[in-house]
Design a protein around this motif. Structure first.
Motif, mmCIF file in Angstrom:
data_model
loop_
_atom_site.group_PDB
_atom_site.id
_atom_site.type_symbol
_atom_site.label_atom_id
_atom_site.label_comp_id
_atom_site.label_asym_id
_atom_site.label_seq_id
_atom_site.Cartn_x
_atom_site.Cartn_y
_atom_site.Cartn_z
ATOM 1 N N PHE A 25 0.817 -1.208 0.000
ATOM 2 C CA PHE A 25 0.000 0.000 0.000
ATOM 3 C C PHE A 25 0.852 1.261 0.000
ATOM 4 N N HIS A 26 1.913 1.309 0.803
ATOM 5 C CA HIS A 26 2.707 2.548 0.868
ATOM 6 C C HIS A 26 3.269 2.922 -0.509
ATOM 7 N N PHE A 27 3.572 1.923 -1.322
ATOM 8 C CA PHE A 27 4.044 2.154 -2.681
ATOM 9 C C PHE A 27 2.906 2.705 -3.543
ATOM 10 N N LEU A 28 1.727 2.083 -3.471
ATOM 11 C CA LEU A 28 0.570 2.565 -4.231
ATOM 12 C C LEU A 28 0.233 4.005 -3.844
ATOM 13 N N HIS A 29 0.289 4.283 -2.567
ATOM 14 C CA HIS A 29 -0.005 5.632 -2.068
ATOM 15 C C HIS A 29 0.983 6.634 -2.660
ATOM 16 N N ALA A 30 2.248 6.291 -2.617
ATOM 17 C CA ALA A 30 3.284 7.186 -3.152
ATOM 18 C C ALA A 30 3.111 7.397 -4.652
ATOM 19 N N VAL A 31 2.798 6.338 -5.378
ATOM 20 C CA VAL A 31 2.615 6.439 -6.831
ATOM 21 C C VAL A 31 1.427 7.338 -7.160
ATOM 22 N N LEU A 32 0.291 7.097 -6.520
ATOM 23 C CA LEU A 32 -0.902 7.882 -6.828
ATOM 24 C C LEU A 32 -0.731 9.342 -6.430
ATOM 25 N N CYS A 33 -0.100 9.604 -5.303
ATOM 26 C CA CYS A 33 0.165 10.998 -4.898
ATOM 27 C C CYS A 33 1.080 11.687 -5.902
ATOM 28 N N GLU A 34 2.046 10.965 -6.413
ATOM 29 C CA GLU A 34 2.963 11.538 -7.400
ATOM 30 C C GLU A 34 2.264 11.766 -8.736
ATOM 31 N N LEU A 45 -8.869 15.735 -4.966
ATOM 32 C CA LEU A 45 -9.584 14.509 -4.632
ATOM 33 C C LEU A 45 -9.372 14.108 -3.172
ATOM 34 N N TYR A 46 -8.183 14.364 -2.672
ATOM 35 C CA TYR A 46 -7.813 13.908 -1.336
ATOM 36 C C TYR A 46 -7.672 15.060 -0.357
ATOM 37 N N THR A 47 -7.957 14.751 0.898
ATOM 38 C CA THR A 47 -7.727 15.712 1.977
ATOM 39 C C THR A 47 -6.232 15.703 2.304
ATOM 40 N N PRO A 48 -5.741 16.742 2.973
ATOM 41 C CA PRO A 48 -4.326 16.731 3.379
ATOM 42 C C PRO A 48 -3.985 15.513 4.246
ATOM 43 N N GLU A 49 -4.920 15.075 5.046
ATOM 44 C CA GLU A 49 -4.673 13.906 5.894
ATOM 45 C C GLU A 49 -4.497 12.648 5.037
ATOM 46 N N GLU A 50 -5.292 12.529 3.980
ATOM 47 C CA GLU A 50 -5.186 11.357 3.109
ATOM 48 C C GLU A 50 -3.885 11.362 2.319
ATOM 49 N N LEU A 51 -3.353 12.534 2.065
ATOM 50 C CA LEU A 51 -2.088 12.630 1.329
ATOM 51 C C LEU A 51 -0.879 12.321 2.205
ATOM 52 N N ASN A 52 -1.078 12.317 3.506
ATOM 53 C CA ASN A 52 -0.004 12.032 4.457
ATOM 54 C C ASN A 52 0.060 10.520 4.689
ATOM 55 N N ALA A 53 1.069 9.884 4.124
ATOM 56 C CA ALA A 53 1.199 8.423 4.221
ATOM 57 C C ALA A 53 1.292 7.949 5.667
ATOM 58 N N LEU A 55 -0.389 8.856 8.115
ATOM 59 C CA LEU A 55 -1.711 8.775 8.730
ATOM 60 C C LEU A 55 -2.575 7.660 8.144
ATOM 61 N N MET A 56 -2.091 7.030 7.101
ATOM 62 C CA MET A 56 -2.864 5.981 6.432
ATOM 63 C C MET A 56 -2.522 4.619 7.038
ATOM 64 N N LEU A 57 -2.867 4.450 8.304
ATOM 65 C CA LEU A 57 -2.470 3.257 9.041
ATOM 66 C C LEU A 57 -3.513 2.151 9.022
ATOM 67 N N HIS A 58 -4.767 2.520 8.906
ATOM 68 C CA HIS A 58 -5.832 1.534 9.046
ATOM 69 C C HIS A 58 -6.389 1.116 7.689
ATOM 70 N N ARG A 59 -6.727 -0.139 7.593
ATOM 71 C CA ARG A 59 -7.196 -0.722 6.337
ATOM 72 C C ARG A 59 -8.385 0.037 5.738
ATOM 73 N N PRO A 60 -9.395 0.418 6.516
ATOM 74 C CA PRO A 60 -10.519 1.155 5.919
ATOM 75 C C PRO A 60 -10.091 2.479 5.270
ATOM 76 N N LEU A 61 -9.140 3.162 5.864
ATOM 77 C CA LEU A 61 -8.646 4.413 5.279
ATOM 78 C C LEU A 61 -7.897 4.137 3.983
ATOM 79 N N ARG A 62 -7.132 3.073 3.976
ATOM 80 C CA ARG A 62 -6.387 2.698 2.779
ATOM 81 C C ARG A 62 -7.341 2.316 1.650
#
Length: 101
Positions: A25-34, A45-53, A55-62
């Motif tokens: 997931f951390h890779f997918l997050h980095a790719v999509l943010c980039e 599309l995303y809130t600042p919190e969602e862009l902060n990897a 803070l993306m600790l829980h499966r539902p948020l991911r």
């Protein structure tokens, strides 16, 4: 193929074969943010919190993070892309996840 196509759009994170075989997931997050940063596609599309990897600790948020981008892609293509977000979040179904990228 993901390395060639997406590699022309973003320079980081590195699209290594090791990460693409079972994308965490951390890779997918980095790719999509980039992708958002480099192209503007998905801007707002995303809130600042969602862009902060960090803070993306829980499966539902991911799952929500990936589902939002998937919905954007579906709207842009005008068709449903067959990606199971629950599998992608866990690194499952790497072929579909790479198509998604």
């Amino acid at each position: 193929q993901t390395q060639m196509t997406l590699g022309n759009v973003i320079s980081r994170p590195k699209l290594t074969a090791q990460l693409l075989v079972k994308p965490p997931f951390h890779f997918l997050h980095a790719v999509l943010c980039e992708v958002v940063r480099a192209t503007g596609f998905g801007e707002g599309l995303y809130t600042p919190e969602e862009l902060n990897a960090k803070l993306m600790l829980h499966r539902p948020l991911r799952m929500l993070f990936l589902a939002k981008f998937l919905a954007l892609i579906n709207a842009a293509l005008g068709q449903q892309f067959a990606l199971r977000v629950d599998k992608a979040v866990d690194g499952g179904d790497p072929c579909k996840t790479n198509e998604f990228l």
